[in-house]
Design a protein around this motif. Structure first.
Motif, PDB file in Angstrom:
ATOM      1  N   TRP A 299     -73.736 -26.658  80.615  1.00 18.70           N
ATOM      2  CA  TRP A 299     -73.906 -25.521  81.591  1.00 18.70           C
ATOM      3  C   TRP A 299     -75.436 -26.087  82.473  1.00 18.70           C
ATOM      4  CZ3 TRP A 299     -69.892 -23.018  82.227  1.00 18.70           C
ATOM      5  CH2 TRP A 299     -69.350 -22.649  81.184  1.00 18.70           C
ATOM      6  N   GLN A 300     -76.062 -26.860  82.076  1.00 20.92           N
ATOM      7  CA  GLN A 300     -77.368 -27.197  82.742  1.00 20.92           C
ATOM      8  C   GLN A 300     -76.569 -28.238  83.985  1.00 20.92           C
ATOM      9  OE1 GLN A 300     -80.086 -28.596  79.515  1.00 20.92           O
ATOM     10  NE2 GLN A 300     -81.383 -28.176  81.287  1.00 20.92           N
ATOM     11  N   GLU A 301     -75.832 -28.937  83.652  1.00 22.97           N
ATOM     12  CA  GLU A 301     -75.192 -29.661  84.729  1.00 22.97           C
ATOM     13  C   GLU A 301     -74.310 -28.712  85.748  1.00 22.97           C
ATOM     14  OE1 GLU A 301     -71.981 -33.547  85.008  1.00 22.97           O
ATOM     15  OE2 GLU A 301     -72.888 -32.885  82.929  1.00 22.97           O
ATOM     16  N   GLU A 311     -80.634 -20.467  84.856  1.00 18.45           N
ATOM     17  CA  GLU A 311     -81.411 -21.574  84.116  1.00 18.45           C
ATOM     18  C   GLU A 311     -81.370 -21.518  82.763  1.00 18.45           C
ATOM     19  OE1 GLU A 311     -82.450 -23.417  86.442  1.00 18.45           O
ATOM     20  OE2 GLU A 311     -82.656 -22.262  88.361  1.00 18.45           O
ATOM     21  N   PRO A 312     -81.765 -22.789  82.134  1.00 13.14           N
ATOM     22  CA  PRO A 312     -81.661 -22.713  80.761  1.00 13.14           C
ATOM     23  C   PRO A 312     -82.871 -22.393  80.240  1.00 13.14           C
ATOM     24  CG  PRO A 312     -82.339 -24.927  81.647  1.00 13.14           C
ATOM     25  CD  PRO A 312     -81.982 -23.998  82.967  1.00 13.14           C
ATOM     26  N   VAL A 313     -82.980 -21.836  79.274  1.00 13.50           N
ATOM     27  CA  VAL A 313     -84.053 -21.374  78.042  1.00 13.50           C
ATOM     28  C   VAL A 313     -84.630 -22.735  77.620  1.00 13.50           C
ATOM     29  CG1 VAL A 313     -84.806 -19.851  76.350  1.00 13.50           C
ATOM     30  CG2 VAL A 313     -83.383 -18.983  77.953  1.00 13.50           C
ATOM     31  N   LEU A 314     -85.673 -22.800  78.159  1.00 11.66           N
ATOM     32  CA  LEU A 314     -86.416 -24.183  77.650  1.00 11.66           C
ATOM     33  C   LEU A 314     -87.473 -23.939  76.537  1.00 11.66           C
ATOM     34  CD1 LEU A 314     -87.136 -25.970  81.039  1.00 11.66           C
ATOM     35  CD2 LEU A 314     -85.254 -26.046  79.434  1.00 11.66           C
ATOM     36  N   SER A 315     -87.486 -24.802  75.596  1.00 13.56           N
ATOM     37  CA  SER A 315     -88.586 -24.810  74.594  1.00 13.56           C
ATOM     38  C   SER A 315     -90.086 -25.032  75.288  1.00 13.56           C
ATOM     39  CB  SER A 315     -88.382 -25.731  73.470  1.00 13.56           C
ATOM     40  OG  SER A 315     -88.508 -27.136  74.020  1.00 13.56           O
ATOM     41  N   LEU A 316     -91.115 -24.838  74.668  1.00 10.03           N
ATOM     42  CA  LEU A 316     -92.102 -24.891  75.533  1.00 10.03           C
ATOM     43  C   LEU A 316     -92.423 -26.572  75.758  1.00 10.03           C
ATOM     44  CD1 LEU A 316     -94.957 -23.796  76.491  1.00 10.03           C
ATOM     45  CD2 LEU A 316     -95.859 -23.766  74.505  1.00 10.03           C
ATOM     46  N   ASP A 317     -92.014 -27.367  74.789  1.00  5.58           N
ATOM     47  CA  ASP A 317     -92.140 -28.819  75.051  1.00  5.58           C
ATOM     48  C   ASP A 317     -91.272 -29.160  76.088  1.00  5.58           C
ATOM     49  OD1 ASP A 317     -92.867 -31.580  74.239  1.00  5.58           O
ATOM     50  OD2 ASP A 317     -90.808 -31.581  73.611  1.00  5.58           O
TER      51      ASP A 317
END
Length: 392
Positions: A299-301, A311-317
């Motif tokens: 899905w990001q692609e 948008e993707p839910v990102l980890s803090l890292d």
């Protein structure tokens, strides 16, 4: 390059998060901040893990660019030092319960007699007045009493603990900075100082914004998953096949059209914000099923080159490494000991720029001798204060 607030000198009596985050912003923007710390009552963020290079990462960040003087405010001699300091540091930030600073002899009424231009900012849970003024509380309590928690969560599981302290930071810290700077402008115009009363409950109540306006004007009180923006529509998070999440905010028609084109469901265009609950629930269920068919990377692609507010839910890292945050310079190296530490940068961008960070949070009382010497005290007088138990 010293920053737009280089003319401000602030005595910071606060600990933990709300006051220190406020003074961090001020210090990053150039203000000279001197933390007044008790040698017998350590700021608990100093003990908060993880510790890197011998310092708490949280404390090193929250107290960046600030100096530290150790004073035992229960000692009369220490109060005299504070009274001398406020002749130079003419802004005070404190975070004790109402009346505590008065009992210590360094409340607003006592200090303004020494410096009538004094700006005195008090950050508390419930404010200086009202039946809850002396009541203990934490971020979750202020969110609960403000009404905000009542419509933040899921119908089947109730309110959710938020990932960061909204009442402390968006309520207390940010409003403290705004109130302080407004008082500075007022003083520039009139020569008058004043007491600024910041209640974290009051401030987070005001953050209800649109929901609060509707409730007051029309009597409409939102519930869990009852509005377009709190889970009552397709505007929500969707789980992917590999257990990750995508955030969908495609509210406007052009964005909804792009969303449906990527997902292959053109029949849903126009139904996302339908007045019919059955339509809204159908759209949400279809999106849940479609996103669950593929992994996050897929899905990001798919959405990378599509302007659909997805948008993707990102980890803090992952967020730290995101090219947008990297391009904006949101991570910087801050001197700490003999090395440096990566920290979140000041997010406010000035055309004139900001000075590079001078140092991370210091040891308690690291600047005591220098500050007292700057007030004109002799070495013998300072040793006398130390012998009297006034210094840390």
């Amino acid at each position: 390059m010293s920053g737009p607030l280089a003319s401000l000198k602030i005595l910071d009596f606060s600990t933990l998060l709300p006051g220190p985050f406020a003074s961090l912003l001020l210090a990053d923007m150039g203000a000279q901040v001197l933390r007044v710390e008790s040698p017998g009552r350590m700021d608990l963020t100093r003990a908060l893990p993880p510790h890197v290079q011998g310092s708490s990462a949280s404390h090193a960040y929250l107290n960046r660019n600030k100096d530290s003087i150790g004073l035992n405010l229960k000692a009369p001699e220490a109060l005299e030092v504070v009274k001398r300091l406020v002749q130079e540091y003419d802004i005070v930030l404190e975070q004790f319960r109402p009346g505590v600073m008065d009992k210590l002899g360094v409340g607003y009424d006592a200090l303004r007699k020494i410096n009538p231009r004094l700006i005195y900012v008090s950050v508390t849970g419930y404010g200086q007045t009202g039946p809850y003024r002396d009541r203990a509380g934490h971020d979750i309590n202020y969110l609960a009493l403000s009404g905000l928690a009542s419509y933040t969560g899921r119908r089947d599981s109730g309110p959710v603990p938020l990932g960061m302290q909204v009442a402390d930071v968006a309520g207390g810290s940010m409003h403290a900075v705004a109130g302080l700077l407004a008082a500075v402008i007022h003083r520039q115009q009139t020569g008058e100082g004043q007491h600024v009363d910041i209640s974290m409950t009051d401030c987070v109540f005001s953050l209800n914004a649109m929901a609060g306006a509707a409730c007051l004007a029309a009597g409409e009180s939102p519930g869990l998953e009852s509005t377009a923006l709190n889970g009552g529509s397709f505007y929500d998070y969707y789980r992917t096949r590999d257990g990750r999440w995508m955030a969908v905010g495609s509210l406007e028609p052009q964005f909804m059209q792009q969303l449906c084109q990527v997902l292959g469901c053109p029949e849903l265009v126009g139904k996302g914000l339908s007045p019919l609950q059955s339509d809204r629930e159908m759209v949400k269920q279809r999106l849940q099923a479609l996103f669950a068919e593929q992994d996050l990377a897929h899905w990001q692609e798919q959405f990378a080159a599509v302007d659909a507010c997805v948008e993707p839910v990102l980890s803090l890292d992952e967020a730290i490494k995101h090219p947008q945050l990297q391009a904006r310079g949101l991570v910087q190296q801050v001197p700490l000991g003999e090395g440096s530490q990566p920290q979140m940068a000041c997010p406010i961008v000035f055309g004139s720029g900001l000075a590079a960070p001078r140092h991370a949070g210091k040891q308690l009382g690291e600047d005591t001798m220098r500050v007292l010497r700057g007030l004109g005290l002799s070495v013998e007088e300072i040793e006398g204060l130390r012998a009297a138990g006034a210094l840390g």
